[in-house]
Structures are given as structure tokens and as C-alpha cells.
Write an enzyme that holds these catalytic residues in place. Structure first.
Site, PDB file in Angstrom:
ATOM      1  N   SER A 109       0.773  -1.019  -0.112  1.00 38.41           N
ATOM      2  CA  SER A 109      -0.193  -0.204   0.079  1.00 38.41           C
ATOM      3  C   SER A 109       1.221   1.251  -0.224  1.00 38.41           C
ATOM      4  O   SER A 109       0.291   2.198  -0.328  1.00 38.41           O
ATOM      5  CB  SER A 109      -0.664   0.149   1.130  1.00 38.41           C
ATOM      6  N   HIS A 130      -0.943  -2.671  -7.241  1.00 41.56           N
ATOM      7  CA  HIS A 130      -1.844  -2.312  -5.796  1.00 41.56           C
ATOM      8  C   HIS A 130      -3.432  -3.105  -6.127  1.00 41.56           C
ATOM      9  O   HIS A 130      -3.955  -2.071  -7.241  1.00 41.56           O
ATOM     10  CB  HIS A 130      -1.992  -1.166  -5.846  1.00 41.56           C
ATOM     11  N   GLU A 142      -3.725  -0.034  -9.087  1.00 42.64           N
ATOM     12  CA  GLU A 142      -2.770   1.366  -8.930  1.00 42.64           C
ATOM     13  C   GLU A 142      -1.435   0.406  -9.309  1.00 42.64           C
ATOM     14  O   GLU A 142      -0.665  -0.170  -8.787  1.00 42.64           O
ATOM     15  CB  GLU A 142      -3.065   1.665  -8.341  1.00 42.64           C
ATOM     16  N   ASN A 180      -3.410   5.745  -1.443  1.00 44.01           N
ATOM     17  CA  ASN A 180      -3.631   6.195   0.220  1.00 44.01           C
ATOM     18  C   ASN A 180      -3.221   7.331   0.850  1.00 44.01           C
ATOM     19  O   ASN A 180      -3.215   7.753   1.843  1.00 44.01           O
ATOM     20  CB  ASN A 180      -2.150   4.937   0.698  1.00 44.01           C
TER      21      ASN A 180
HETATM   22  N1  LIG Z   1      -5.763  -4.570   3.253  1.00 46.52           N
HETATM   23  C1  LIG Z   1      -6.348  -3.929   2.408  1.00 46.52           C
HETATM   24  O1  LIG Z   1      -7.395  -3.224   2.270  1.00 46.52           O
HETATM   25  C2  LIG Z   1      -5.230  -3.891   1.339  1.00 46.52           C
HETATM   26  C3  LIG Z   1      -5.445  -3.258   0.294  1.00 46.52           C
HETATM   27  C4  LIG Z   1      -4.196  -2.832  -0.183  1.00 46.52           C
HETATM   28  C5  LIG Z   1      -3.106  -3.404  -0.357  1.00 46.52           C
HETATM   29  N2  LIG Z   1      -2.580  -4.164   0.766  1.00 46.52           N
HETATM   30  C6  LIG Z   1      -1.582  -4.402   1.154  1.00 46.52           C
HETATM   31  O2  LIG Z   1      -1.845  -5.839   1.205  1.00 46.52           O
HETATM   32  C7  LIG Z   1      -0.771  -6.335   2.556  1.00 46.52           C
HETATM   33  C8  LIG Z   1      -1.181  -7.585   2.996  1.00 46.52           C
HETATM   34  O3  LIG Z   1      -2.060  -7.031   3.389  1.00 46.52           O
HETATM   35  P1  LIG Z   1      -3.447  -7.808   3.974  1.00 46.52           P
HETATM   36  O4  LIG Z   1      -4.561  -6.934   4.430  1.00 46.52           O
HETATM   37  O5  LIG Z   1      -3.538  -8.914   2.884  1.00 46.52           O
HETATM   38  O6  LIG Z   1      -3.011  -8.015   5.123  1.00 46.52           O
HETATM   39  P2  LIG Z   1      -3.290  -9.991   6.156  1.00 46.52           P
HETATM   40  O7  LIG Z   1      -2.633  -9.032   7.507  1.00 46.52           O
HETATM   41  O8  LIG Z   1      -4.634 -10.427   6.078  1.00 46.52           O
HETATM   42  O9  LIG Z   1      -2.500 -10.851   5.341  1.00 46.52           O
HETATM   43  C9  LIG Z   1      -1.137 -11.407   5.202  1.00 46.52           C
HETATM   44  C10 LIG Z   1      -0.367 -12.227   5.034  1.00 46.52           C
HETATM   45  O10 LIG Z   1       0.982 -12.309   4.999  1.00 46.52           O
HETATM   46  C11 LIG Z   1       1.845 -13.396   6.000  1.00 46.52           C
HETATM   47  N3  LIG Z   1       2.730 -13.403   5.947  1.00 46.52           N
HETATM   48  C12 LIG Z   1       3.076 -12.320   6.535  1.00 46.52           C
HETATM   49  N4  LIG Z   1       5.101 -12.154   7.025  1.00 46.52           N
HETATM   50  C13 LIG Z   1       5.274 -12.717   5.581  1.00 46.52           C
HETATM   51  C14 LIG Z   1       6.149 -13.290   5.402  1.00 46.52           C
HETATM   52  N5  LIG Z   1       7.759 -12.926   5.163  1.00 46.52           N
HETATM   53  N6  LIG Z   1       6.158 -14.274   4.065  1.00 46.52           N
HETATM   54  C15 LIG Z   1       5.505 -15.138   3.871  1.00 46.52           C
HETATM   55  N7  LIG Z   1       3.715 -14.654   4.649  1.00 46.52           N
HETATM   56  C16 LIG Z   1       4.004 -13.508   5.403  1.00 46.52           C
HETATM   57  C17 LIG Z   1       0.951 -13.452   7.156  1.00 46.52           C
HETATM   58  O11 LIG Z   1       0.769 -15.034   7.286  1.00 46.52           O
HETATM   59  C18 LIG Z   1      -0.538 -13.150   6.602  1.00 46.52           C
HETATM   60  O12 LIG Z   1      -1.653 -13.802   5.930  1.00 46.52           O
HETATM   61  C19 LIG Z   1       0.204  -5.354   2.678  1.00 46.52           C
HETATM   62  O13 LIG Z   1       1.651  -4.494   2.114  1.00 46.52           O
HETATM   63  C20 LIG Z   1      -0.730  -4.306   2.407  1.00 46.52           C
HETATM   64  O14 LIG Z   1      -0.786  -2.498   2.191  1.00 46.52           O
HETATM   65  C21 LIG Z   1      -3.790  -4.152   1.851  1.00 46.52           C
END
Ligand SMILES: NC(=O)c1ccc[n+]([C@@H]2O[C@H](COP(=O)([O-])OP(=O)(O)OC[C@H]3O[C@@H](n4cnc5c(N)ncnc54)[C@H](O)[C@@H]3O)[C@@H](O)[C@H]2O)c1
Length: 272
Positions: A109, A130, A142, A180
Site C-alpha cells: 500500500s 496494488h 494502481e 493511500n
Molecule cells: N487490507 C487492505 O485493504 C489492503 C489493500 C491494498 C493493499 N494491501 C496490502 O496488502 C498486503 C497484505 O495486506 P492484508 O490486508 O492481506 O494483510 P493480512 O494481515 O490479512 O495478511 C498478511 C499475510 O501475510 C503473511 N505473512 C506475513 N509475513 C510473511 C512472510 N514473511 N512471508 C510470507 N507471508 C507472510 C501472514 O501470515 C498473513 O497471512 C500489505 O502490504 C497491505 O498494505 C492491503
């Protein structure tokens, strides 16, 4: 580039959604997440989402293979926790595992694509892809070029986004990119309004929904994104742009300290 085989790392709410839309496009997906139960939870969420969308559940899920470690693929889409050190470590390892011609994309993000590219030997093939939450529903991708990202890489990812049924929009690699940089200060300000007792959460969200025609209010949206992710993004904006207006609201920080991360933990600004 067709990207017949895609490695998705991180099986949380975003990684699961990304694996789902890539598999639904007919591509083969390897899904890796080292945390116990994470891939199973991701597959469960995919099944529910596919059922809700009336898609062919078994056929789509048959194209998703859980893998215990990184595997060779034509494309990485990284969706692990929003933590720069963890992402850099992953990009270093993936750079050693994936073939030279493969593209490495991050769903971050806010973390600079240029710094993820810099830990690899292929910065021209590193890019931001993204997606938005929930991935199977929201159309936007994005696309963020790092300083060294090549035109070919950007064109291939734009074409892939369209092939997944998404609408790509390109942005430069600046803190928070476009999405963001606009969204997080909005959420942060809503948290300040709550903290200062200006209004109750329901009233704040109603004002955004009915007054600005937003499909959901900023506090409900923060709960959907994850309050930990919101704080992490605000910190990147704060550090990267150096303006105190981007400092995370203390109430957001406090909720994260309390484990109130939003929908994913059953409680954030609201109880689920
Ligand atoms: N939540 C949102 O709305 C959103 C939107 C766009 C982008 N993002 C981005 O997407 C990414 C993930 O966000 P999310 O909301 O899915 O988080 P989440 O907490 O739901 O999932 C993250 C996952 O990553 C895993 N993880 C952590 N460290 C790891 C590693 N070293 N190797 C492999 N897996 C690992 C965890 O076990 C978990 O299952 C982030 O970078 C976030 O900024 C999130």
C-alpha cells in the site's frame, strides 16, 4: 507475457483475493504463506467469495496449489504484512528463486517500490501492482513504477490487470502513491473526529455515506483494511513526506495496541 504460472506470497485478505482473481482468469497459482493455518484460511475465504459470486468454485480452486516454500513462476505477486524489512527479505529470496525473466510485483500500500527493487538484481522487472479490497469486487489496480522499472514491465502488468478484468491506473513511486495519500489522511481525520468526541462512529460514517455518496464510511473502511495496516501506511507517509499532518492518530495506535485490528480480529471501531 502470459504469466501462465503466478506465485502469490501472503495468503491474508489481499493475497487470497489476488490468488482468486488470477486463478479465475485460467492461470495456475502457487500460494505460499509460512504462518500455520494461513493458506487454509485463505482457501476458505476464496471458496466463500467464489460461492457468493456464483463462480465455478471447484474449477477455480483446482488451479490454486498451496506450496511450503517459494517456487519458480513467471510472476511473483507479494501480499505479505505491510513491513518494509520483511518485504525486502522476501524480495531478496525470490530474486534468487525465480527465473531471470520473471517479474516481481508487490501489492504494498505504501512501501517504496524502488527500495524493494534495489535489493534484487533485476530492478527493471520490479513493480507495484496494488489491488483493492475486496479484490474480487473492486476494479482498480494502481500500477506503480519504481525508478528503474522498464516500460516493458509496466506494459506487461497493465495488460495483465486488464486481462484479470481490472482497470489499471499508473502512479509514480512516491509515499502512499495516489490512493493511500488521499485515503489514509481521510481515515486518520475520521479517527481524530471520534477521539475528540465530535461524533459517534455511526454518525461519522453516515455523514460520509450520505453526504459524499461513499459506499462505506471511513471508520468501517478502516476496519475492513485493518487498523494495523492503516497505521503502517500513515507511518510511511509521515516518514516519507516529513509533514506532521500525516502522523497516525493516537486512537488508531491505541486500538492496534489493544489488538482491535478491525474485521480480521472481530473488533475495531465496530464489533463484528
Ligand atoms: N487490507 C487492505 O485493504 C489492503 C489493500 C491494498 C493493499 N494491501 C496490502 O496488502 C498486503 C497484505 O495486506 P492484508 O490486508 O492481506 O494483510 P493480512 O494481515 O490479512 O495478511 C498478511 C499475510 O501475510 C503473511 N505473512 C506475513 N509475513 C510473511 C512472510 N514473511 N512471508 C510470507 N507471508 C507472510 C501472514 O501470515 C498473513 O497471512 C500489505 O502490504 C497491505 O498494505 C492491503
Amino acid at each position: 507475457m502470459d504469466f501462465d504460472h503466478v506465485l502469490v506470497v501472503g495468503a491474508g485478505q489481499m493475497g487470497g483475493g489476488i490468488a482468486q482473481v488470477v486463478a479465475a482468469s485460467g492461470r495456475r497459482v502457487s500460494l505460499h504463506d509460512p504462518y500455520p493455518g494461513a493458506v487454509e484460511r485463505g482457501l476458505g475465504a476464496m471458496r466463500k467469495s467464489l460461492e457468493r459470486l456464483g463462480a465455478d468454485v471447484d474449477e477455480t480452486l483446482a488451479r490454486v496449489t498451496p506450496v511450503d516454500d517459494l517456487v519458480e513462476a513467471d510472476l511473483l505477486i507479494e501480499a505479505i504484512t505491510e513491513d518494509a524489512a520483511a518485504k525486502e527479505e522476501l524480495f531478496r529470496r525470490v530474486d534468487e528463486t525465480l527465473p531471470q525473466g520473471a517479474i516481481l510485483a508487490s501489492n504494498t500500500s505504501s512501501i517504496p517500490i524502488t527500495s524493494l527493487a534495489a535489493v534484487t538484481a533485476r530492478p527493471e522487472r520490479v513493480i507495484g501492482m496494488h489491488f483493492f479490497n475486496p479484490v474480487p469486487v473492486l476494479k482498480l489496480v494502481e500500477v506503480i513504477r519504481g525508478v528503474e522499472t522498464s516500460d516493458e514491465t509496466a506494459a506487461a502488468i497493465v495488460a495483465l490487470a486488464r486481462d484479470l478484468g481490472k482497470e489499471p491506473a499508473e502512479a509514480r513511486d512516491f509515499p502512499g502513491f495516489v490512493s493511500n495519500r488521499i485515503l489514509m489522511p481521510f481515515i486518520n481525520e475520521a479517527a481524530y473526529a471520534l477521539m475528540e468526541g465530535v461524533a459517534e462512529p455511526e454518525a461519522i460514517d453516515t455523514i460520509a455515506k450520505l453526504g459524499f455518496a461513499h459506499p462505506m464510511g471511513p471508520l468501517a473502511l478502516a476496519d475492513l483494511i485493518g487498523l494495523d495496516t492503516c497505521v503502517a501506511i500513515m507511518e510511511v507517509l509521515h516518514r516519507g513526506l516529513g509533514d506532521p499532518k500525516y502522523a497516525p492518530c493516537p486512537l488508531l495506535r491505541q486500538y492496534v495496541q489493544a489488538g482491535r485490528l478491525g474485521r480480521k480480529t472481530g473488533r475495531g471501531f465496530y464489533v463484528y
